[in-house]
Write a protein that holds these residues in place. Structure first.
Motif, mmCIF file in Angstrom:
data_model
loop_
_atom_site.group_PDB
_atom_site.id
_atom_site.type_symbol
_atom_site.label_atom_id
_atom_site.label_comp_id
_atom_site.label_asym_id
_atom_site.label_seq_id
_atom_site.Cartn_x
_atom_site.Cartn_y
_atom_site.Cartn_z
ATOM 1 N N ASP A 141 0.818 -1.207 0.000
ATOM 2 C CA ASP A 141 0.000 0.000 0.000
ATOM 3 C C ASP A 141 0.856 1.262 0.000
ATOM 4 O O ASP A 141 0.555 2.229 -0.711
ATOM 5 C CB ASP A 141 -0.976 0.000 1.186
ATOM 6 C CG ASP A 141 -0.297 -0.286 2.518
ATOM 7 O OD1 ASP A 141 0.708 -1.017 2.532
ATOM 8 O OD2 ASP A 141 -0.781 0.207 3.556
ATOM 9 N N VAL A 144 2.644 1.623 -3.462
ATOM 10 C CA VAL A 144 1.725 2.146 -4.476
ATOM 11 C C VAL A 144 1.519 3.647 -4.286
ATOM 12 O O VAL A 144 1.505 4.409 -5.271
ATOM 13 C CB VAL A 144 0.382 1.391 -4.405
ATOM 14 C CG1 VAL A 144 -0.694 2.115 -5.200
ATOM 15 C CG2 VAL A 144 0.562 -0.026 -4.938
ATOM 16 N N ARG A 145 1.360 4.101 -3.055
ATOM 17 C CA ARG A 145 1.180 5.529 -2.824
ATOM 18 C C ARG A 145 2.434 6.309 -3.220
ATOM 19 O O ARG A 145 2.349 7.427 -3.745
ATOM 20 C CB ARG A 145 0.816 5.783 -1.361
ATOM 21 C CG ARG A 145 -0.586 5.301 -0.991
ATOM 22 C CD ARG A 145 -0.961 5.726 0.424
ATOM 23 N NE ARG A 145 -2.327 5.333 0.765
ATOM 24 C CZ ARG A 145 -2.651 4.266 1.462
ATOM 25 N NH1 ARG A 145 -1.699 3.449 1.918
ATOM 26 N NH2 ARG A 145 -3.904 3.982 1.731
ATOM 27 N N SER A 147 4.409 5.479 -5.645
ATOM 28 C CA SER A 147 4.389 5.484 -7.105
ATOM 29 C C SER A 147 3.404 6.506 -7.656
ATOM 30 O O SER A 147 3.666 7.166 -8.664
ATOM 31 C CB SER A 147 4.024 4.086 -7.626
ATOM 32 O OG SER A 147 4.907 3.119 -7.107
ATOM 33 N N GLU A 148 2.285 6.652 -6.979
ATOM 34 C CA GLU A 148 1.273 7.597 -7.437
ATOM 35 C C GLU A 148 1.773 9.037 -7.327
ATOM 36 O O GLU A 148 1.548 9.863 -8.226
ATOM 37 C CB GLU A 148 -0.007 7.396 -6.633
ATOM 38 C CG GLU A 148 -1.186 8.202 -7.111
ATOM 39 C CD GLU A 148 -1.640 7.894 -8.528
ATOM 40 O OE1 GLU A 148 -2.601 8.540 -8.986
ATOM 41 O OE2 GLU A 148 -1.044 7.028 -9.193
ATOM 42 N N LEU A 165 1.620 -0.374 -16.009
ATOM 43 C CA LEU A 165 2.308 -1.034 -14.911
ATOM 44 C C LEU A 165 2.784 -2.413 -15.351
ATOM 45 O O LEU A 165 2.077 -3.125 -16.054
ATOM 46 C CB LEU A 165 1.369 -1.217 -13.713
ATOM 47 C CG LEU A 165 0.430 -0.080 -13.324
ATOM 48 C CD1 LEU A 165 -0.455 -0.522 -12.157
ATOM 49 C CD2 LEU A 165 1.214 1.168 -12.957
ATOM 50 N N CYS A 174 1.611 -5.762 -5.912
ATOM 51 C CA CYS A 174 1.562 -4.295 -5.877
ATOM 52 C C CYS A 174 0.606 -3.759 -6.945
ATOM 53 O O CYS A 174 -0.150 -2.812 -6.692
ATOM 54 C CB CYS A 174 2.962 -3.711 -6.086
ATOM 55 S SG CYS A 174 4.128 -4.037 -4.741
ATOM 56 N N THR A 177 -2.932 -4.065 -5.833
ATOM 57 C CA THR A 177 -3.223 -2.993 -4.891
ATOM 58 C C THR A 177 -3.430 -1.672 -5.627
ATOM 59 O O THR A 177 -4.347 -0.904 -5.316
ATOM 60 C CB THR A 177 -2.075 -2.848 -3.866
ATOM 61 O OG1 THR A 177 -1.936 -4.068 -3.136
ATOM 62 C CG2 THR A 177 -2.342 -1.712 -2.888
ATOM 63 N N TYR A 178 -2.594 -1.414 -6.621
ATOM 64 C CA TYR A 178 -2.715 -0.186 -7.433
ATOM 65 C C TYR A 178 -4.077 -0.146 -8.141
ATOM 66 O O TYR A 178 -4.772 0.881 -8.155
ATOM 67 C CB TYR A 178 -1.588 -0.146 -8.466
ATOM 68 C CG TYR A 178 -1.064 1.228 -8.811
ATOM 69 C CD1 TYR A 178 -1.922 2.306 -9.029
ATOM 70 C CD2 TYR A 178 0.300 1.460 -8.940
ATOM 71 C CE1 TYR A 178 -1.431 3.562 -9.357
ATOM 72 C CE2 TYR A 178 0.799 2.719 -9.261
ATOM 73 C CZ TYR A 178 -0.064 3.765 -9.467
ATOM 74 O OH TYR A 178 0.417 5.008 -9.787
#
Length: 469
Positions: A141, A144-145, A147-148, A165, A174, A177-178
């Protein structure tokens, strides 16, 4: 009503990020690279926290595409693990992808050139509880955040604000989750050997894992039948002698059994066989384990803390679930008769070819915090994390059931690390996923054959007719 989460931002004087432009760039092997470092929140879900960590990412494009690089779409890669840095920029699939994409190789938080997660760095915390709370910020989690926020920076001036991705193994976890958190940011997703078993319990996951490594051990002995005796000889020696490694640690039988981790990738069985062949030397009529063998075994001790301590937690999807050293519990219970050995056992079946030593696979055990000198300082912290029941959710079944992002996944029929049957159950819960189930490749397929990514892209583009879930 399902909701899609929006990322938080890091408030500092640079608009959220330190050094948003590339720090270094070089050309090698027909590729141009750009290195980026970002200051990102340590705790994404705690707006009051001002702590930051550095996350590193390397952008790679083919030299011949430099002129129109800003017009190329983006592809971010999520590495397997958890706890391992991104691949080399000149990997086979990267070279191919860099002709069509701005490829971003991410060193997930705690790995590579990102803020290090090491026993040394963890010594800054006063208590094991503080260490455990820090570790909890290094799951999918948070990755992913990270990466965002990176996407928002690097694609800020692009016409297309979304990116594609690619995830290998844990990287596929991951991606799922994304897809659950930020689907509007994704053009397409490609998964290789990494659909998470989100519908299965930890017990089921590890039961399947043990059965798989038993089958792979049988294949190993079928390929190298004389190793049945060689392995028993090594195990007997370790059970009856205290063998010290060059690093100072003790080589125990159960540590040697962990070589089975190699069986699920191409060339892995051959490496273990080569090691068994050079295990002993004769010195003045007495056999001892060779320095070559011991040096190689010592190299197996370099396990990233995230991989050792957090591996079981990647299967803990939400509050109320504790990993509770599942692999250890099953090894000492249901599978003890298969993997448990004593010195007396080897005396009993030393010359019985029907008796075999079985290797273990991708399993992290509580005893590793005793047997591995490098992990001993994290023993109390690891126990706290094993008992933790406050893990946040990783997946949103409602969002996945209504997924509109094109997703293609390569699923390896005999994957030793990510069970196919568990993956198939998850795949049925992701709307529109395109599956390619194959027995042509092992878990290392993406590394072994760059054509795998090419095929997945064609699947998403409709150039290959495959079933859609």
């Amino acid at each position: 009503m399902s909701t899609v989460e929006k990322p938080t931002t890091c408030n500092n004087n640079t608009g959220g990020y330190r050094r948003p432009g590339p720090i270094e760039s070089f050309v090698s092997n027909g590729l141009r690279t750009f290195d980026y470092y970002f200051d990102l929140p340590l705790k994404h879900t705690d707006p009051a926290s001002k702590e930051t960590i550095v996350v590193f990412a390397r952008r790679v494009i083919a030299v011949e595409r430099q002129a129109d690089a800003e017009k190329l779409p983006w592809l971010i890669f999520f590495q397997g693990g958890p706890g391992f840095q991104g691949p080399a920029y000149n990997s086979g699939w990267v070279k191919t992808a860099a002709k069509k994409y701005n490829v971003l190789l991410l060193d997930q938080r705690g790995t590579g050139l990102s803020t290090a997660m090491t026993v040394q760095s963890l010594s800054q915390f006063k208590t094991a509880q503080e260490q455990a709370e820090y570790f909890m910020q290094f799951r999918a989690d948070s990755i992913v955040r990270d990466s965002e926020l990176i996407r928002e920076t690097l694609l800020a001036n692009c016409t297309e604000k979304r990116w594609s991705l690619l995830g290998q193994s844990f990287g596929g976890f991951c991606i799922t989750t994304y897809l659950s958190m930020f689907p509007e940011s994704i053009t397409a997703a490609y998964i290789t050997g990494g659909i998470p078993p989100m519908l299965d319990s930890l017990e089921t996951v590890y039961q399947q894992s043990y059965r798989s490594v038993i089958a792979h051990t049988e294949r190993y002995y079928k390929r190298f039948p004389l190793d049945i005796k060689r392995v028993k000889k090594i195990m007997k020696h370790l059970a009856t002698h205290e063998v010290r490694l060059p690093t100072g640690g003790i080589l125990t039988p159960r540590k040697f059994q962990q070589l089975g981790l190699n069986f699920g990738v191409s060339g892995g069985m051959d490496r273990v066989h080569a090691l068994c062949l050079q295990a002993f030397v004769n010195l003045n009529g007495k056999e001892e384990l060779s320095s070559l063998f011991l040096t190689e075994m010592a190299s197996q001790e370099h396990i990233p803390p995230i991989y050792a301590v957090m591996h079981e937690s990647i299967y803990c999807d939400g509050p109320g679930v504790a990993s509770n050293w599942t692999a250890s519990r099953l090894l000492n219970g249901e599978f003890k008769c298969v993997f448990g050995y004593s010195a007396q056992d080897f005396e009993a079946f030393d010359d019985d070819a029907s008796k075999k030593v079985y290797f273990t696979g991708e399993h992290m055990y509580d005893w590793m915090l005793d047997d591995y000198a490098s992990l001993q300082p994290l023993k109390e912290c690891a126990d706290i994390l094993a008992k933790c029941t406050t893990w946040p959710k990783l997946y949103n079944p409602e969002v996945l059931a209504k997924n509109t992002v094109p997703v293609a996944a390569a699923m390896y029929y005999d994957d030793m690390y990510v069970d196919r049957e568990c993956c198939e159950r998850t795949a049925k819960a992701i709307q529109g996923i395109r599956l390619w189930v194959t027995n042509e490749y092992m878990h290392s397929g993406l590394r072994d054959n760059e054509g795998i990514l090419t095929k997945l892209i064609k699947m998403v583009n409709g150039e290959i007719d495959v079933p859609v879930a």
